[in-house]
Design a protein around this motif. Structure first.
Motif, mmCIF file in Angstrom:
data_model
loop_
_atom_site.group_PDB
_atom_site.id
_atom_site.type_symbol
_atom_site.label_atom_id
_atom_site.label_comp_id
_atom_site.label_asym_id
_atom_site.label_seq_id
_atom_site.Cartn_x
_atom_site.Cartn_y
_atom_site.Cartn_z
ATOM 1 N N ARG A 1 -12.226 6.473 1.559
ATOM 2 C CA ARG A 1 -12.268 5.350 0.606
ATOM 3 C C ARG A 1 -11.678 4.093 1.244
ATOM 4 O O ARG A 1 -12.167 2.985 1.017
ATOM 5 C CB ARG A 1 -11.499 5.702 -0.659
ATOM 6 C CG ARG A 1 -12.259 6.639 -1.577
ATOM 7 C CD ARG A 1 -11.442 7.075 -2.747
ATOM 8 N NE ARG A 1 -11.063 5.952 -3.598
ATOM 9 C CZ ARG A 1 -10.587 6.085 -4.814
ATOM 10 N NH1 ARG A 1 -10.427 7.282 -5.328
ATOM 11 N NH2 ARG A 1 -10.258 5.036 -5.528
ATOM 12 N N TRP A 2 -10.623 4.254 2.042
ATOM 13 C CA TRP A 2 -10.027 3.116 2.730
ATOM 14 C C TRP A 2 -11.026 2.521 3.720
ATOM 15 O O TRP A 2 -11.195 1.310 3.795
ATOM 16 C CB TRP A 2 -8.757 3.544 3.450
ATOM 17 C CG TRP A 2 -8.196 2.488 4.354
ATOM 18 C CD1 TRP A 2 -8.333 2.412 5.704
ATOM 19 C CD2 TRP A 2 -7.430 1.348 3.973
ATOM 20 N NE1 TRP A 2 -7.698 1.305 6.192
ATOM 21 C CE2 TRP A 2 -7.129 0.622 5.147
ATOM 22 C CE3 TRP A 2 -6.961 0.860 2.760
ATOM 23 C CZ2 TRP A 2 -6.380 -0.540 5.127
ATOM 24 C CZ3 TRP A 2 -6.218 -0.305 2.742
ATOM 25 C CH2 TRP A 2 -5.939 -0.991 3.915
ATOM 26 N N GLY B 1 -11.684 -0.514 1.704
ATOM 27 C CA GLY B 1 -10.475 -1.258 2.023
ATOM 28 C C GLY B 1 -9.421 -1.093 0.945
ATOM 29 O O GLY B 1 -9.300 -0.036 0.321
ATOM 30 N N LEU B 2 -8.674 -2.138 0.692
ATOM 31 C CA LEU B 2 -7.577 -2.115 -0.267
ATOM 32 C C LEU B 2 -8.053 -1.729 -1.670
ATOM 33 O O LEU B 2 -7.344 -1.034 -2.404
ATOM 34 C CB LEU B 2 -6.900 -3.489 -0.280
ATOM 35 C CG LEU B 2 -5.501 -3.582 -0.831
ATOM 36 C CD1 LEU B 2 -4.560 -2.648 -0.096
ATOM 37 C CD2 LEU B 2 -5.000 -5.003 -0.753
ATOM 38 N N ALA B 3 -9.237 -2.154 -2.060
ATOM 39 C CA ALA B 3 -9.775 -1.833 -3.389
ATOM 40 C C ALA B 3 -9.966 -0.331 -3.575
ATOM 41 O O ALA B 3 -9.937 0.163 -4.698
ATOM 42 C CB ALA B 3 -11.096 -2.562 -3.607
ATOM 43 N N GLY B 4 -10.125 0.402 -2.498
ATOM 44 C CA GLY B 4 -10.324 1.838 -2.573
ATOM 45 C C GLY B 4 -9.081 2.619 -2.963
ATOM 46 O O GLY B 4 -9.154 3.821 -3.221
ATOM 47 N N LEU B 5 -7.936 1.945 -3.019
ATOM 48 C CA LEU B 5 -6.701 2.630 -3.397
ATOM 49 C C LEU B 5 -6.567 2.804 -4.911
ATOM 50 O O LEU B 5 -5.848 3.667 -5.374
ATOM 51 C CB LEU B 5 -5.484 1.875 -2.858
ATOM 52 C CG LEU B 5 -5.394 1.744 -1.341
ATOM 53 C CD1 LEU B 5 -4.136 0.976 -0.963
ATOM 54 C CD2 LEU B 5 -5.396 3.098 -0.684
ATOM 55 N N TRP B 6 -7.236 1.960 -5.668
ATOM 56 C CA TRP B 6 -7.145 2.026 -7.125
ATOM 57 C C TRP B 6 -8.217 2.946 -7.688
ATOM 58 O O TRP B 6 -9.277 3.138 -7.097
ATOM 59 C CB TRP B 6 -7.298 0.633 -7.734
ATOM 60 C CG TRP B 6 -6.011 -0.114 -7.781
ATOM 61 C CD1 TRP B 6 -5.154 -0.187 -8.817
ATOM 62 C CD2 TRP B 6 -5.417 -0.887 -6.737
ATOM 63 N NE1 TRP B 6 -4.065 -0.949 -8.492
ATOM 64 C CE2 TRP B 6 -4.199 -1.394 -7.227
ATOM 65 C CE3 TRP B 6 -5.791 -1.196 -5.436
ATOM 66 C CZ2 TRP B 6 -3.361 -2.183 -6.473
ATOM 67 C CZ3 TRP B 6 -4.963 -1.986 -4.677
ATOM 68 C CH2 TRP B 6 -3.764 -2.483 -5.190
#
Length: 151
Positions: free
Chosen positions: A62-63, A67-72
């Motif tokens: 997902r990262w 990127g950062l959006a994949g953490l949520w």
């Protein structure tokens, strides 16, 4: 899979991990990325977080992809409300127009028969209590709910 992080990304992930208003799952995902970038293997990370190895891999992918959006968490996760704002307004109007005082069981039955919305008496009581607190100080919501001592 090995993740390579820039200094800026490392700093951002560290800040996310320590932030108070971030969901725990997001913090855990940031931790996975930081541990992977430090050289830990997926098996070690999974064991340390008590996760499945596939979950660690999924987080890394997902990262890579988002990127950062994949953490949520993606929108739409979790249970959906069984009632709408209009259902609560309907109950408020009934309470304001009818002289009868209702208890939460009677209100739940009324909501089920009139609006086909099935909420337990306990859940309905909690929803109305929270709503009353939310609007207690507003000038447009001076009427108290007349449902007896249960609130």
């Amino acid at each position: 899979m090995k993740v390579f992080l820039s200094e800026e990304e490392k700093l951002t992930l560290e800040e996310l991990r320590k932030a108070k208003n971030i969901p725990q799952r997001t913090k855990d995902r940031a931790q996975v990325l930081l541990l992977n970038a430090r050289g830990l293997k997926n098996e070690q990370i999974a064991k340390g977080l008590n996760w499945a190895i596939s979950t660690v891999r999924q987080t890394l992918h997902r990262w890579e992809k988002l990127g950062l959006a994949g953490l949520w968490d993606a929108p739409g996760r979790g249970g959906k409300p069984r009632y709408s704002e209009s259902d609560l307004i309907y109950l408020e109007n009934c309470l304001a127009q009818e002289p009868k005082a209702y208890n939460s069981q009677e209100l739940a039955k009324k909501l089920a028969s009139d609006r086909q919305v099935n909420l337990s008496a306990d859940r309905l009581r909690r929803v109305l209590k929270k709503r009353r607190r939310k609007f207690a100080n507003t000038p447009t919501h001076k009427e108290e709910f007349r449902i007896g001592r249960e609130l």
